[in-house]
Each structure stands twice: as structure tokens, then as C-alpha cells.
Design a protein around this motif. Structure first.
Motif, PDB file in Angstrom:
ATOM      1  N   VAL A  81     120.342 -41.855  42.073  1.00 27.91           N
ATOM      2  CA  VAL A  81     120.069 -42.289  43.454  1.00 27.91           C
ATOM      3  C   VAL A  81     118.715 -41.751  43.919  1.00 27.91           C
ATOM      4  O   VAL A  81     117.990 -42.423  44.648  1.00 27.91           O
ATOM      5  N   PRO A  87     116.236 -50.898  45.523  1.00 30.52           N
ATOM      6  CA  PRO A  87     117.165 -50.665  46.641  1.00 30.52           C
ATOM      7  C   PRO A  87     118.573 -51.213  46.385  1.00 30.52           C
ATOM      8  O   PRO A  87     119.547 -50.634  46.864  1.00 30.52           O
ATOM      9  N   VAL A  88     118.699 -52.305  45.621  1.00 28.29           N
ATOM     10  CA  VAL A  88     120.028 -52.860  45.344  1.00 28.29           C
ATOM     11  C   VAL A  88     120.814 -51.902  44.452  1.00 28.29           C
ATOM     12  O   VAL A  88     121.985 -51.594  44.720  1.00 28.29           O
ATOM     13  N   SER A  91     121.741 -48.779  46.415  1.00 25.21           N
ATOM     14  CA  SER A  91     122.835 -49.077  47.340  1.00 25.21           C
ATOM     15  C   SER A  91     124.170 -49.125  46.598  1.00 25.21           C
ATOM     16  O   SER A  91     125.177 -48.568  47.064  1.00 25.21           O
ATOM     17  N   ARG A  92     124.183 -49.784  45.457  1.00 28.14           N
ATOM     18  CA  ARG A  92     125.413 -49.861  44.665  1.00 28.14           C
ATOM     19  C   ARG A  92     125.848 -48.482  44.185  1.00 28.14           C
ATOM     20  O   ARG A  92     127.036 -48.149  44.216  1.00 28.14           O
ATOM     21  N   ARG A  94     125.226 -45.633  45.585  1.00 28.33           N
ATOM     22  CA  ARG A  94     125.748 -44.853  46.721  1.00 28.33           C
ATOM     23  C   ARG A  94     127.224 -45.191  46.972  1.00 28.33           C
ATOM     24  O   ARG A  94     128.032 -44.311  47.267  1.00 28.33           O
ATOM     25  N   LEU A  95     127.561 -46.458  46.842  1.00 26.32           N
ATOM     26  CA  LEU A  95     128.968 -46.848  46.970  1.00 26.32           C
ATOM     27  C   LEU A  95     129.789 -46.291  45.804  1.00 26.32           C
ATOM     28  O   LEU A  95     130.947 -45.907  45.975  1.00 26.32           O
ATOM     29  N   ARG A 139     130.942 -53.740  40.913  1.00 23.42           N
ATOM     30  CA  ARG A 139     129.896 -53.919  41.923  1.00 23.42           C
ATOM     31  C   ARG A 139     128.593 -54.419  41.286  1.00 23.42           C
ATOM     32  O   ARG A 139     127.840 -55.167  41.891  1.00 23.42           O
TER      33      ARG A 139
END
Length: 177
Positions: A81, A87-88, A91-92, A94-95, A139
Motif C-alpha cells: 500500500v 490508485p486502483v 484501493s483494493r 486497503r480493502l 476484488r
């Protein structure tokens, strides 16, 4: 590629098993084979459960190795991270941090319930924890955004393999009618 921490923990677990074995409990090769044959990856299974003393110990060790693997992956996600620029993907990931935190909690609960011989409950926690990792894994395969291969794809796959080993071992602990 697995981390040094994972291999260090595996070495410690192996030494504990060997020590335990010299105290009068001998591993049952047929038992180990009966767990590893139906698993997804026989060689991987043998490397994890190699010389356990009995079925209950095998289940607990498998759960412990899974929790260690999850913690290693959490560390890897944290580093990714902060290193990646897409950014995609960030973001994934982080989830995925949340997914892996929940997975760890579920596998820890599985260890506790297996220790108490609550095997159905233990299998439920393994299923839920595995589904947490599947959520992270999917994801990257379904979006939103472009479909891609997760940077922790191998880590996810190892958790899936370990979950299979745990399910086989714990299922064998359930008394059959």
C-alpha cells in the motif's frame, strides 16, 4: 515468495513437534497421509504438517501456520500500500487489509474452538475466515476497475490450501455415527 518470519515460525513449530515426538508420541504416517492425500497440494500439506503427534495437534498446528501466514500477508499488504502508485490496486489492497484482519480473527477463533473440541464451530470459523480471503482475492478479478492479478495472489492461494488441510483434519476429529 514466503517471508523469513513464516519459515522461522515453521522451524519453531517443527522443533516443538520433534521435541513432543521424543517424549513418547510418534507421528502416524498413515494419519498424515490421510490428511494430505485429499488436499489440493500434497507436497505443500506434507511440508506443513510433516511430523505431528496426533490428529488434534495436526489441526491446531495447521491453524497456527495459517494464522502466521495471514499475519505475514498483512505485513506484505501494508508495505505494498505504501509502495505502489496505482490508485486502483492501492484501493483494493486497503480493502484487503480489512479482509485479512477479519480472516485472522476467524482463524484465531478456530484455534480456540478446536482447542475446546468444538469442531463444528471451528469449521465455521475456518469457512468464514477463508471467505474473507476469497473476498480480497475476487476484488482483483471482478472489479470495479480493470481485472488484474492480485499482488498477493500466491499468499491467497496458500491460505486456500491451508484452509483445505484444516478442514480435512478437523472433519476427521468429528465423531462419526
Amino acid at each position: 515468495m514466503a517471508s523469513f518470519q513464516f519459515f522461522s515460525c515453521m522451524t519453531i513449530i517443527s522443533l516443538l513437534i520433534i521435541s513432543y515426538s521424543f517424549n513418547g508420541c510418534v507421528a502416524d504416517p498413515a494419519l498424515i497421509d490421510s490428511i494430505c492425500r485429499p488436499s489440493v497440494d500434497y507436497a505443500f500439506c506434507i511440508s506443513v504438517v510433516g511430523a505431528t503427534a496426533d490428529l488434534h495437534d495436526l489441526a491446531l498446528i495447521s491453524i497456527s501456520v495459517t494464522a502466521i501466514s495471514i499475519q505475514d500477508t498483512q505485513d506484505k499488504i501494508y508495505k505494498l500500500v505504501h509502495q505502489l502508485k496505482d490508485p486502483v490496486t492501492v484501493s483494493r489492497l486497503r480493502l484487503c487489509q480489512s479482509d485479512y484482519n477479519e480472516a485472522l480473527s476467524n482463524f484465531q477463533s478456530s484455534f480456540t474452538t478446536t482447542s475446546r473440541n468444538s469442531f463444528f464451530e471451528a469449521m465455521d470459523f475456518v469457512r468464514i475466515g477463508t471467505n474473507n480471503v476469497i473476498g480480497c482475492h475476487n476484488r482483483f478479478r471482478t472489479g470495479p476497475g480493470p481485472i488484474s492479478i492480485s499482488p498477493i495472489d500466491v499468499d491467497d492461494s496458500n491460505i486456500f490450501k491451508l484452509s483445505g488441510i484444516i478442514n480435512i483434519a478437523v472433519d476427521k476429529l468429528i465423531p462419526k455415527k
